[in-house]
Design an enzyme around this catalytic site. Structure first.
Site, PDB file in Angstrom:
ATOM      1  N   THR A  92       0.819  -1.134   0.203  1.00  0.00           N
ATOM      2  CA  THR A  92      -0.001  -0.052  -0.142  1.00  0.00           C
ATOM      3  C   THR A  92       0.667   1.325   0.054  1.00  0.00           C
ATOM      4  O   THR A  92       2.031   1.334   0.611  1.00  0.00           O
ATOM      5  CB  THR A  92      -0.912  -0.029   1.162  1.00  0.00           C
ATOM      6  OG1 THR A  92      -1.668   1.165   1.283  1.00  0.00           O
ATOM      7  CG2 THR A  92      -0.104  -0.189   2.612  1.00  0.00           C
ATOM      8  N   ASP A  93       0.349   2.453  -0.635  1.00  0.00           N
ATOM      9  CA  ASP A  93       1.058   3.672  -0.474  1.00  0.00           C
ATOM     10  C   ASP A  93       1.158   4.097   0.971  1.00  0.00           C
ATOM     11  O   ASP A  93       1.985   5.126   1.396  1.00  0.00           O
ATOM     12  CB  ASP A  93       0.450   4.552  -1.298  1.00  0.00           C
ATOM     13  CG  ASP A  93      -0.951   5.210  -1.083  1.00  0.00           C
ATOM     14  OD1 ASP A  93      -1.644   4.215  -0.005  1.00  0.00           O
ATOM     15  OD2 ASP A  93      -1.603   5.788  -1.546  1.00  0.00           O
ATOM     16  N   GLU A  94       0.141   3.583   1.942  1.00  0.00           N
ATOM     17  CA  GLU A  94       0.207   4.057   3.390  1.00  0.00           C
ATOM     18  C   GLU A  94       1.498   3.866   3.962  1.00  0.00           C
ATOM     19  O   GLU A  94       1.880   4.343   5.067  1.00  0.00           O
ATOM     20  CB  GLU A  94      -1.023   3.594   3.997  1.00  0.00           C
ATOM     21  CG  GLU A  94      -2.241   4.082   3.484  1.00  0.00           C
ATOM     22  CD  GLU A  94      -3.413   3.410   4.243  1.00  0.00           C
ATOM     23  OE1 GLU A  94      -3.437   3.592   5.403  1.00  0.00           O
ATOM     24  OE2 GLU A  94      -4.528   2.987   3.746  1.00  0.00           O
ATOM     25  N   TYR A 108      -1.705  -0.517  11.104  1.00  0.00           N
ATOM     26  CA  TYR A 108      -1.983  -1.355   9.738  1.00  0.00           C
ATOM     27  C   TYR A 108      -0.789  -0.771   8.864  1.00  0.00           C
ATOM     28  O   TYR A 108      -0.062  -1.768   8.202  1.00  0.00           O
ATOM     29  CB  TYR A 108      -3.256  -0.695   9.122  1.00  0.00           C
ATOM     30  CG  TYR A 108      -3.310  -0.784   7.636  1.00  0.00           C
ATOM     31  CD1 TYR A 108      -3.220  -2.259   6.955  1.00  0.00           C
ATOM     32  CD2 TYR A 108      -3.489   0.138   6.729  1.00  0.00           C
ATOM     33  CE1 TYR A 108      -2.757  -2.401   5.608  1.00  0.00           C
ATOM     34  CE2 TYR A 108      -3.448  -0.055   5.262  1.00  0.00           C
ATOM     35  CZ  TYR A 108      -3.261  -1.164   4.823  1.00  0.00           C
ATOM     36  OH  TYR A 108      -3.252  -1.307   3.585  1.00  0.00           O
ATOM     37  N   LYS A 153       2.222  -3.287   7.509  1.00  0.00           N
ATOM     38  CA  LYS A 153       2.595  -3.670   5.707  1.00  0.00           C
ATOM     39  C   LYS A 153       3.914  -3.099   5.643  1.00  0.00           C
ATOM     40  O   LYS A 153       4.645  -3.789   4.856  1.00  0.00           O
ATOM     41  CB  LYS A 153       1.403  -2.711   5.241  1.00  0.00           C
ATOM     42  CG  LYS A 153       0.172  -3.385   5.268  1.00  0.00           C
ATOM     43  CD  LYS A 153       0.045  -4.802   4.597  1.00  0.00           C
ATOM     44  CE  LYS A 153       0.336  -4.644   3.026  1.00  0.00           C
ATOM     45  NZ  LYS A 153       0.133  -6.001   2.458  1.00  0.00           N
TER      46      LYS A 153
END
Length: 331
Positions: free
Chosen positions: A120-122, A147, A151
């Site tokens: 993810t870009d997060e 989260y 990741k």
């Protein structure tokens, strides 16, 4: 190829499975634990001769070893992925995103199996609202939630296994997805289904937070492109230049459904809510020749709204419990 798709009963994974079955001759095995976010109904209608489903945990080493040994490639979607849930109870995110990924890459290493890791870009944190910059493959990691930090940890495990053990792996970090089969706890389907039920959408804070939206089919096409053409050890960012703030998205949904654009409620903001995400997918586009089909966010959103309108039987069983949980959080 024979593909093992982890988390294939979830939102993005099930869209990928449908995409692959419809557009290639690959055989697909889905491994999914069927937590609340997994739904077998998302896999209905797939051909028995090219698709099978296995219920199980990606942290189950014996089960994973046998499935990986029988696959030509693993596409790893399985993850705990909802920020609000990670703030309420971080432990499942460690179990699935860290231990589960470790279990899979160890099996892939043993059997010499091609591995693609979905991220993810997060993991990059966030950008200021007025910052012209976008995330690239060189952006330092700066996660802000349980989260996104788990990741980030799983990404680093894959990178270390490539370098230390020669794992045949690639990684992709994608922006926010929308489309069919997304759980109603997520932002876009929550607002759509609220309006369809005659309820007002809910907007965190003032709705200024910006996300870079991509249709799940475009994510699927990018992953398939990376699987077929990507260079081992490389990371590719996937995005469709779909930056919109949450307020604009809610107003588009309301307008598409024939409601006043301001018919929404503001609710208490999420702790640590990232301000803005933005993806620079130049590397993917120039090196591998990928481009998105849904370059027009409004058109993709209209198709998504139509899917939720036509598939109430899929999302209605999730809705009451989801809204009760949000209500308890003041959201």
């Amino acid at each position: 190829m024979k593909l093992l798709v982890t988390g294939g009963a979830g939102f993005i994974g099930s869209n990928f499975v449908h995409y692959v079955i419809e557009r290639t001759d690959h055989e697909v095995t889905v491994l999914d634990k069927l937590t609340y976010a997994g739904n077998l109904a998302s896999l209905e209608g797939l051909p028995d001769d090219r698709f099978r489903f296995v219920k199980g945990d990606i942290a189950d080493a014996a089960l994973v070893d046998g499935l990986v040994a029988d696959a030509d490639a693993v596409v790893h979607y399985a993850a705990e992925s909802h920020n609000d849930n990670s703030l309420a109870d971080p432990r499942p995110f460690l179990d699935t995103n860290i231990i589960g990924t470790y279990t899979l890459i160890e099996a892939a290493r043993r059997h010499g199996t091609r591995f693609h890791h979905i991220s993810t870009d997060e993991v990059y944190g966030d950008l200021e609202l007025d910052d012209p910059a976008r995330f690239t493959e060189q952006t330092p990691y700066n996660p802000s939630s349980p989260y996104s930090s788990t990741k980030a940890g799983s990404d680093l495990l894959v990178r270390a296994w490539v370098r230390s053990f020669g794992l045949q792996a690639t990684i992709s970090n994608c922006s926010n997805n929308y489309g069919p089969y997304q759980h109603v706890e997520k932002f876009i389907p929550r607002q759509i289904t609220n309006v369809l039920r005659g309820e007002r959408p809910k907007l965190y804070g003032r709705g200024e937070n910006v996300r870079d939206w991509i249709h799940a089919n475009d994510h699927s096409s990018a992953v398939l492109t990376i699987l077929e053409k990507g260079r081992i050890g490389e990371t590719y960012l996937i995005g469709a230049d779909g930056e919109k703030n949450n307020k604009d998205v809610v107003e588009l949904i309301l307008t598409e459904l024939g409601q006043p654009a301001d018919a929404y409620d503001l609710v208490v903001d999420r702790p640590g809510h990232d301000l803005r995400y933005a993806i620079d997918s130049t590397k993917l586009r120039t090196e591998l020749g990928w481009s998105p089909q849904y370059a027009d966010f409004a058109a993709g959103l209209a198709d998504t709204i139509a899917w939720y309108r036509d598939n109430e039987g899929w999302w209605a069983p999730q809705k009451d419990a989801t809204e009760a949980r949000y209500k308890a959080q003041g959201q």
